[in-house]
Write a protein that holds these residues in place. Structure first.
Motif, mmCIF file in Angstrom:
data_model
loop_
_atom_site.group_PDB
_atom_site.id
_atom_site.type_symbol
_atom_site.label_atom_id
_atom_site.label_comp_id
_atom_site.label_asym_id
_atom_site.label_seq_id
_atom_site.Cartn_x
_atom_site.Cartn_y
_atom_site.Cartn_z
ATOM 1 N N UNK A 44 0.808 -1.224 0.000
ATOM 2 C CA UNK A 44 0.000 0.000 0.000
ATOM 3 C C UNK A 44 0.847 1.283 0.000
ATOM 4 N N UNK A 47 3.238 7.128 1.060
ATOM 5 C CA UNK A 47 3.048 8.460 1.640
ATOM 6 C C UNK A 47 1.868 8.520 2.584
ATOM 7 N N UNK A 48 0.820 7.812 2.245
ATOM 8 C CA UNK A 48 -0.348 7.835 3.115
ATOM 9 C C UNK A 48 -0.329 6.686 4.133
ATOM 10 N N UNK A 49 -0.491 5.459 3.657
ATOM 11 C CA UNK A 49 -0.717 4.348 4.590
ATOM 12 C C UNK A 49 0.461 4.091 5.531
ATOM 13 N N UNK A 50 1.668 4.274 4.999
ATOM 14 C CA UNK A 50 2.809 4.064 5.873
ATOM 15 C C UNK A 50 2.818 5.084 7.010
ATOM 16 N N UNK A 51 2.328 6.281 6.714
ATOM 17 C CA UNK A 51 2.331 7.267 7.779
ATOM 18 C C UNK A 51 1.084 7.182 8.657
ATOM 19 N N UNK A 52 0.152 6.293 8.330
ATOM 20 C CA UNK A 52 -0.998 6.110 9.228
ATOM 21 C C UNK A 52 -0.733 4.941 10.172
ATOM 22 N N UNK A 53 -0.185 3.873 9.636
ATOM 23 C CA UNK A 53 -0.107 2.624 10.389
ATOM 24 C C UNK A 53 0.963 1.721 9.779
ATOM 25 N N UNK A 54 2.130 1.746 10.385
ATOM 26 C CA UNK A 54 3.275 1.036 9.816
ATOM 27 C C UNK A 54 3.077 -0.484 9.802
ATOM 28 N N UNK A 55 2.436 -0.991 10.845
ATOM 29 C CA UNK A 55 2.247 -2.445 10.921
ATOM 30 C C UNK A 55 1.345 -2.916 9.776
ATOM 31 N N UNK A 56 0.263 -2.200 9.570
ATOM 32 C CA UNK A 56 -0.651 -2.549 8.483
ATOM 33 C C UNK A 56 0.063 -2.424 7.134
ATOM 34 N N UNK A 59 2.310 -5.338 6.619
ATOM 35 C CA UNK A 59 1.564 -6.588 6.441
ATOM 36 C C UNK A 59 0.999 -6.710 5.031
ATOM 37 N N UNK A 60 0.339 -5.670 4.562
ATOM 38 C CA UNK A 60 -0.230 -5.733 3.205
ATOM 39 C C UNK A 60 0.867 -5.823 2.144
ATOM 40 N N UNK A 200 0.766 12.252 0.528
ATOM 41 C CA UNK A 200 -0.629 12.534 0.849
ATOM 42 C C UNK A 200 -0.979 13.998 0.628
#
Ligand code: SF4
Ligand code: SF4
Lengths: 297, 174
Positions: A44, A47-56, A59-60, A200
């Motif tokens: 994912x 710029x966005x998802x990594x800065x919201x939730x690194x674990x998620x 994982x994806x 983002x």
């Protein structure tokens, strides 16, 4: 060396399918072993998802990597963002047994396991390192004798400590892939500057993001080029739709054709523009294609 | 959201991820290399210098003006991993409920489609014109893949994170 699987991401298949097709056509013509990767998701986006939730994010990304591991193929990306996410995640998995175990604990829920035994590639560095500009030049059927503004984008080469592509201040490898096709790569002010879309910023602060794009476009226009060549569909969109947005909101008049390198390569390898998703009903694109054809005669 | 919600103060977590900011010598190389700073109020030097000291950083809009171009990090003479630090601080900010509305939308797309940018009707016809299959070989076509993605998102507590609303001021526990 392993064969490749094609990681599509979001923007290419879902907005710029011509880039997907161009990639497949070009690689087939260059006789590079490439297969579809089935069932991948968003990388994912870093710029966005990594800065919201690194674990998620990890994982994806790992699930996507597993899909290619199962084929025993290295994964080819055609987007700087996908490359950034997947290469960084892959490195994290390879580097730390603990990170790998933690990730696998979650992946177990879908019966998958990441091993860390493939490489993540970006089409530009792959073509440069594994085929090379000289060999690519041998395949050229239509010399593209035009003036080009090369846009590297950020995450292809940065962070440099992880990318192994040399300094980001004045790289030449992408330019060499462009000149191999007969084109001239024109120097322009702030060539290595960001397109303005990442992190983002495009989605949450459109105007500010376009202000960065406009600055870069103004230098490109000054350099009087025939088109912009990029290596990333996100930069592509920022320059492509971005010009229209800028023209509308800032009362400007930008009219510069924008091509992903795979589309440019496709033209050189002799594929017709329409087949590469270059919309020739748009005047600036038609002009570009006609200019290439005229120079050929 | 499992152990991650262990209630230790956000400020402790920030000083943890921003520990390196103490190495900053305030030279300004980062901010003078910053493409965003020319067009926005982002002052990356100031942001980094004060990162570990002030809880206000979690609601500072400047956090979200960075395009993650890495210029600052590449050029910092003190080798501070500025962008990595900024991303970690962003994550803490989101865990405290400061997800921007536009970014929440992007998250909803991921939850629903497995893509941040799902396919549009216009693109489907573009694909057909090009002689391609309407649906690409992604989770758009393989629904069992989409189920896997959803399972993982659930396992990571992503839905809860996205649904989280702003904590009242002063409530800085995670
Ligand atoms: S470049 Fe590094 S040392 Fe200089 S002000 Fe920025 S963070 Fe501080
Ligand atoms: S990474 Fe962000 S803060 Fe650093 S120079 Fe680029 S836009 Fe500015």
């Amino acid at each position: 060396m392993k064969g490749l699987s094609l990681f599509l991401g979001c923007l290419v298949p879902n907005r710029y399918p011509g880039i997907e097709l161009a990639t497949k056509l070009c690689l087939a013509k260059l006789d590079i072993d490439l297969e579809e990767l089935k069932g991948a998701s968003c990388c994912p986006a870093p710029g966005v998802f990594r800065s919201f939730d690194k674990e998620m994010w990890l994982t994806l990304a790992s699930r996507n990597i597993v899909l290619s591991e199962q084929m025993q193929r290295d994964m080819l990306t055609i987007c700087n963002g996908c490359f950034s996410t997947l290469a960084d995640a892959n490195r994290a998995i390879k580097k730390s047994e603990m990170t790998k175990q933690k990730t696998n604990k979650i992946l177990k829920q879908i019966g998958k396991e990441v091993k860390g035994d493939i490489e993540i590639r970006h089409i530009i560095e792959y073509l440069y390192k594994e085929i090379g500009p000289e060999k690519i030049a041998l395949h050229v059927e239509t010399k593209l004798k035009i003036r080009v503004a090369v846009h590297y984008g950020c995450h292809l080469i940065k962070p440099t400590r992880d990318r192994d592509l040399g300094s980001f201040e004045r790289p030449v490898f992408f330019d060499q892939l462009v000149t191999a096709l007969g084109a001239t790569s024109i120097e322009y002010t702030d060539k290595m500057a960001c397109c303005g879309a990442g992190g983002g910023v495009r989605s949450s602060m459109r105007e500010k993001s376009l202000a960065m794009t406009e600055a870069k476009l103004s230098y490109i226009r000054e350099a009087d080029v025939d088109c912009i060549i990029n290596s990333c569909p996100f930069c592509h969109m920022q320059f492509d739709s971005g010009q229209e947005e800028i023209n509308e909101h800032m009362k400007a008049q930008y009219n510069i054709p924008v091509l992903h390198y795979t589309q440019f390569l496709g033209l050189a390898l002799g594929f017709p523009a329409q087949m590469l998703g270059i919309d020739t009903t748009i005047k600036k694109n038609r002009r570009l294609v006609e200019k290439i054809a005229a120079d050929e005669d | 959201m499992k152990d991650r919600t262990a209630s230790y103060k956000a400020i402790d977590r920030i000083s943890n991820v921003a520990a390196d900011s103490l190495k900053c010598i305030n030279c300004g190389v980062c901010s003078s290399s910053c493409p965003s700073g020319r067009h926005t109020s982002l002052n990356i030097r100031r942001l980094i210098k004060n990162a570990a000291k002030n809880i206000d950083i979690l609601t500072n809009k400047e956090l979200w003006m960075c395009t993650t171009c890495y210029n600052c990090q590449e050029r910092c003479p003190r080798s501070i991993d500025i962008v990595d630090m900024l991303l970690d601080i962003r994550a803490i900010s989101v865990q405290c409920g400061s997800l921007l509305p536009e970014h929440r939308k992007t998250c909803m797309m991921l939850l629903e489609h497995g893509h941040a940018v799902p396919i549009s009707e216009g693109c489907k016809s573009k694909r057909k014109e090009l002689g391609m299959e309407e649906h690409p070989e992604t989770v758009h076509k393989y629904k069992e893949g989409l189920e896997e993605v959803r399972t993982l998102l659930l396992a990571c507590g992503f839905e809860r994170l996205v649904g989280k609303k702003n904590n009242p001021p002063g409530d800085n526990t995670l």
